[in-house]
Every structure is written in structure tokens, then in C-alpha cells.
Design a protein around this motif. Structure first.
Motif, PDB file in Angstrom:
ATOM      1  N   LYS A   1      38.153  34.766  32.674  1.00  0.00           N
ATOM      2  CA  LYS A   1      38.537  35.382  31.396  1.00  0.00           C
ATOM      3  C   LYS A   1      39.699  34.674  30.715  1.00  0.00           C
ATOM      4  O   LYS A   1      39.841  34.750  29.501  1.00  0.00           O
ATOM      5  N   ASN A   2      40.548  33.978  31.463  1.00  0.00           N
ATOM      6  CA  ASN A   2      41.666  33.252  30.862  1.00  0.00           C
ATOM      7  C   ASN A   2      41.233  31.888  30.328  1.00  0.00           C
ATOM      8  O   ASN A   2      42.013  31.191  29.685  1.00  0.00           O
ATOM      9  N   GLY A   3      39.985  31.504  30.587  1.00  0.00           N
ATOM     10  CA  GLY A   3      39.481  30.225  30.106  1.00  0.00           C
ATOM     11  C   GLY A   3      39.441  30.162  28.587  1.00  0.00           C
ATOM     12  O   GLY A   3      39.406  31.179  27.901  1.00  0.00           O
ATOM     13  N   ILE A   4      39.429  28.966  28.082  1.00  0.00           N
ATOM     14  CA  ILE A   4      39.412  28.741  26.637  1.00  0.00           C
ATOM     15  C   ILE A   4      37.977  28.843  26.122  1.00  0.00           C
ATOM     16  O   ILE A   4      37.106  28.073  26.530  1.00  0.00           O
ATOM     17  N   MET A   5      37.749  29.804  25.232  1.00  0.00           N
ATOM     18  CA  MET A   5      36.445  29.912  24.573  1.00  0.00           C
ATOM     19  C   MET A   5      36.360  28.921  23.415  1.00  0.00           C
ATOM     20  O   MET A   5      35.319  28.324  23.172  1.00  0.00           O
ATOM     21  N   HIS A   6      37.472  28.753  22.692  1.00  0.00           N
ATOM     22  CA  HIS A   6      37.507  27.808  21.573  1.00  0.00           C
ATOM     23  C   HIS A   6      38.947  27.427  21.293  1.00  0.00           C
ATOM     24  O   HIS A   6      39.830  28.273  21.272  1.00  0.00           O
TER      25      HIS A   6
ATOM     26  N   GLY B   1      31.494  40.478  24.328  1.00  0.00           N
ATOM     27  CA  GLY B   1      30.402  39.998  25.167  1.00  0.00           C
ATOM     28  C   GLY B   1      30.853  39.364  26.476  1.00  0.00           C
ATOM     29  O   GLY B   1      30.027  38.950  27.283  1.00  0.00           O
ATOM     30  N   CYS B   2      32.159  39.250  26.678  1.00  0.00           N
ATOM     31  CA  CYS B   2      32.670  38.617  27.893  1.00  0.00           C
ATOM     32  C   CYS B   2      33.294  39.623  28.853  1.00  0.00           C
ATOM     33  O   CYS B   2      33.959  39.230  29.817  1.00  0.00           O
ATOM     34  N   GLU B   3      33.091  40.898  28.594  1.00  0.00           N
ATOM     35  CA  GLU B   3      33.713  41.943  29.408  1.00  0.00           C
ATOM     36  C   GLU B   3      33.298  41.865  30.878  1.00  0.00           C
ATOM     37  O   GLU B   3      34.090  42.171  31.769  1.00  0.00           O
ATOM     38  N   ASP B   4      32.067  41.462  31.159  1.00  0.00           N
ATOM     39  CA  ASP B   4      31.566  41.407  32.533  1.00  0.00           C
ATOM     40  C   ASP B   4      31.796  40.057  33.209  1.00  0.00           C
ATOM     41  O   ASP B   4      31.368  39.846  34.337  1.00  0.00           O
TER      42      ASP B   4
END
Length: 141
Positions: free
Chosen positions: A49-54, A40-43
């Protein structure tokens, strides 16, 4: 109920903050997921994108967790930079806690099965407190 843990939101410096916490408390990260590796983060803009999701760091018998809030979302300020994460022992307990605390509040994510394996939901209660409720059927309590 098994645990209540703090969940911290940052404006892009989660990794720095958690490395700082790790340097004091020791231990190893038990989770580290980046936005770019998540469905879901492709766009999402490349810079985010290098950020921390968890990320999760055990401290004693508890866990401190966190995430970066992408610049494309509303940035966090004092009062919106932390949540209470309730980890429970069953789906029915997750529903009971979620349904018990949401009246008069605002559901931000209804309880549902997530790609990482948890049954999860989040909301802001009627007093403005941010909550997350999580059940992981694969964790031994």
C-alpha cells in the motif's frame, strides 16, 4: 498532440529512483499517489500500500512518470519496464490515437474516464511496445 513522455515501471523502488532523478534534474514532483490512498486498492497487501501508484517529475518541457508494480502482479523485466505516454488535447484525439495503434495489439485498459480525472487507456501494440493514451480536460495546453 501535446506531449509524448516516458512512463517507467519499477519492482518496488520507484520512490528511490525518482528521488535520484530529482537530485540530478531538480524540480518538484507534480504528482505522487500511493496505492493505499487509491480507490480499489483496499484489499492490497499492507506491504504494497505504500508503493507508488503514480509519480511525475517535470524535466524541461517534458515529464518523466513512473509506478511500482505490486508483487501480486507480474514483475517487470527489461522490455516491459517502460511505456510511451501520449498526452493529447481532446477526447476525440485520444480515441483516434488509441484506435489507430491498437489493431493487431492487445488492449490492457480500454479508454475510459478514470478516478484521477483523465480519460485514459493502455495497450501493447503489435510490435510489443507499451503505450498509454491520456486526455485531461482540466489541463491547459
Amino acid at each position: 498532440m501535446s506531449q509524448i513522455n516516458p512512463y517507467l515501471n519499477f519492482n518496488g523502488n520507484t520512490e528511490e529512483a525518482f528521488n535520484f532523478y530529482k537530485s540530478t534534474f531538480g524540480g518538484e514532483f507534480t504528482a505522487l499517489m500511493r496505492f493505499g490512498d487509491s480507490p480499489g486498492c483496499e484489499d492490497m497487501p499492507e506491504v504494497e500500500k505504500n508503493g507508488i501508484m503514480h509519480i511525475a517529475l517535470p524535466i524541461g518541457g517534458n515529464v518523466i512518470m513512473g509506478t511500482d508494480v505490486p508483487k501480486s502482479m507480474e514483475q517487470v523485466t527489461f522490455g516491459t519496464n517502460s511505456s510511451i505516454c501520449v498526452s493529447v488535447d481532446s477526447r476525440s484525439e485520444a480515441d483516434r490515437v488509441f484506435n489507430g495503434l491498437t489493431p493487431g495489439g492487445k488492449v490492457t485498459m480500454p479508454m475510459e474516464d478514470m478516478f484521477w480525472g483523465d480519460y485514459f487507456g493502455s495497450f501493447i501494440d503489435r510490435f510489443g511496445v507499451l503505450w498509454m493514451v491520456s486526455y485531461n480536460p482540466n489541463e491547459t495546453k
